[in-house]
Design an enzyme around this catalytic site. Structure first.
Site, mmCIF file in Angstrom:
data_model
loop_
_atom_site.group_PDB
_atom_site.id
_atom_site.type_symbol
_atom_site.label_atom_id
_atom_site.label_comp_id
_atom_site.label_asym_id
_atom_site.label_seq_id
_atom_site.Cartn_x
_atom_site.Cartn_y
_atom_site.Cartn_z
ATOM 1 N N LYS A 167 0.806 -1.227 0.000
ATOM 2 C CA LYS A 167 0.000 0.000 0.000
ATOM 3 C C LYS A 167 0.838 1.275 0.000
ATOM 4 C CE LYS A 167 -3.463 -2.729 2.309
ATOM 5 N NZ LYS A 167 -4.001 -3.172 3.595
ATOM 6 N N HIS A 338 -18.522 14.827 -18.059
ATOM 7 C CA HIS A 338 -18.776 14.932 -16.625
ATOM 8 C C HIS A 338 -20.044 15.739 -16.354
ATOM 9 C CE1 HIS A 338 -15.349 13.188 -14.345
ATOM 10 N NE2 HIS A 338 -14.787 13.204 -15.540
#
Length: 352
Positions: A167, A338
């Site tokens: 991570k 968008h």
């Protein structure tokens, strides 16, 4: 007082998407859980284009491993160096120790770094259909106990030395791999590039060089050159019960494009896809249903369901990457999309 209310992340199935290669061969619908509603039609456009081509998205899985790096302190650098030599000479014994921690954990490689008197050991495992975080840690515990009991001059520091790397965006994962390494490729005839993507192969290639390669270089990216792998991965991870934080390393990858006499060759390389079909997060009913629909609940050899899932994830990434790159060759198209797909209705706030 704790708020125990729950809000589901919106999920839609996108497809069908045609995938071929050494792990998947057929049409697949893909679940994406996201608040970014334009992602669904964007990936859908890429899937439609891919499905109209001769082979669809060709997904080649080239590697599969999970890692855990332990950290020990040595009396000095020479002691650490000697320990590494002994461990390599007795690698078969290390494999036996790892196998004793789980019936699925198999130690397949070992890398190391010595810094001063600190010894970092990066163990690499195959972990069946599990993503393998806990399995690798448990095997690391067993290996740590064995090492400290058999090699003099070493002391425990940590079960994880950050050389894994979990991570975090690092070069080591891109070089050595962590999780599934999948390369996806798509060859799009010029007619489809023009009619479905409203662009040309040359425009996409030039944008990839100037944006993904040069732009990422200027930004200081770490072994990564892509437009938005993380968008598709997060949506796919949430829909299939994965540890979503693994998109940090999972989204490291390289987009490559070529103009082949007007046809567009488009490829996405993802060396750090961390996915599993068993283990933590996979028992939720919606996850189980989604994995079954993806064909990842079949009776196969250990690891094959997870590898199938990784190939589907990588193909999904390519569809979204292709669609966005094509859109960005046209001035204003990204914002128009968008605006269209994120505008809520007056009554219920659901995107139109």
């Amino acid at each position: 007082m704790n708020d125990m209310s729950h809000a589901a992340v919106p999920l839609q199935w996108v497809g069908p998407l045609r995938i071929t290669g050494n792990t998947v061969d057929g049409l697949v619908d893909v679940p994406l859980a996201t608040y970014e509603s334009p992602l669904w039609p964007s990936v859908g456009r890429g899937a439609r284009v891919a499905t109209l081509t001769e082979k669809g998205v060709v997904a080649t899985l080239v590697d599969d491993r999970m890692t855990r790096s332990i950290l020990v302190e040595a009396d000095d650098a020479y002691t650490a160096h000697t320990a590494v030599r002994r461990l390599r000479d007795d690698f078969a014994r290390l494999q036996e120790v790892a196998a004793g921690s789980s019936r699925y954990a198999k130690l397949i490689d070992l890398h190391h770094q010595i810094t001063g008197n600190l010894l970092f050991l990066r163990f690499e495992f195959s972990t069946g259909d599990a993503s393998g975080h806990n399995m690798a840690t448990l095997a690391g515990d067993h290996l740590m106990d064995h090492i400290l009991a058999t090699l003099p001059g070493l002391r425990y520091v940590s079960i994880s030395g950050n050389y894994c790397t979990d991570k975090k965006a690092t070069a080591v994962n891109g070089i050595l791999g962590r999780g599934k390494n999948v390369i996806t490729e798509l060859l799009i005839p010029r007619e489809l590039v023009a009619t479905k993507l409203h662009t040309t192969a040359r425009q996409v290639v030039e944008l990839n060089i100037r944006k993904n390669l040069i732009g990422t270089l200027l930004a200081g990216g770490i072994r990564s050159a892509n437009a938005h792998y993380a968008n598709m991965l997060l949506a796919f991870y949430l829909a299939t019960g994965q540890d979503a934080a693994n998109i940090v390393e999972g989204s490291q990858g390289i987009t490559h494009a070529e103009d082949r006499d007007g046809d567009l060759y488009f490829s996405c390389t993802l060396p750090n896809l961390i996915v599993g079909t068993v283990g933590n997060g996979k028992h939720a009913s919606f996850v189980d249903e989604n994995l079954a629909r993806l064909g990842c609940r079949e009776t196969r050899e250990p690891g094959d369901n997870a590898r199938r899932l990784a190939a589907i994830a990588a193909a999904t990434v390519l569809c979204g990457e292709l669609s966005l790159m094509a859109a960005q060759t046209n001035r204003g198209e990204l914002m128009r999309a968008h605006t269209q797909f994120e505008r809520p209705t007056a009554s219920n706030g659901v995107p139109r």
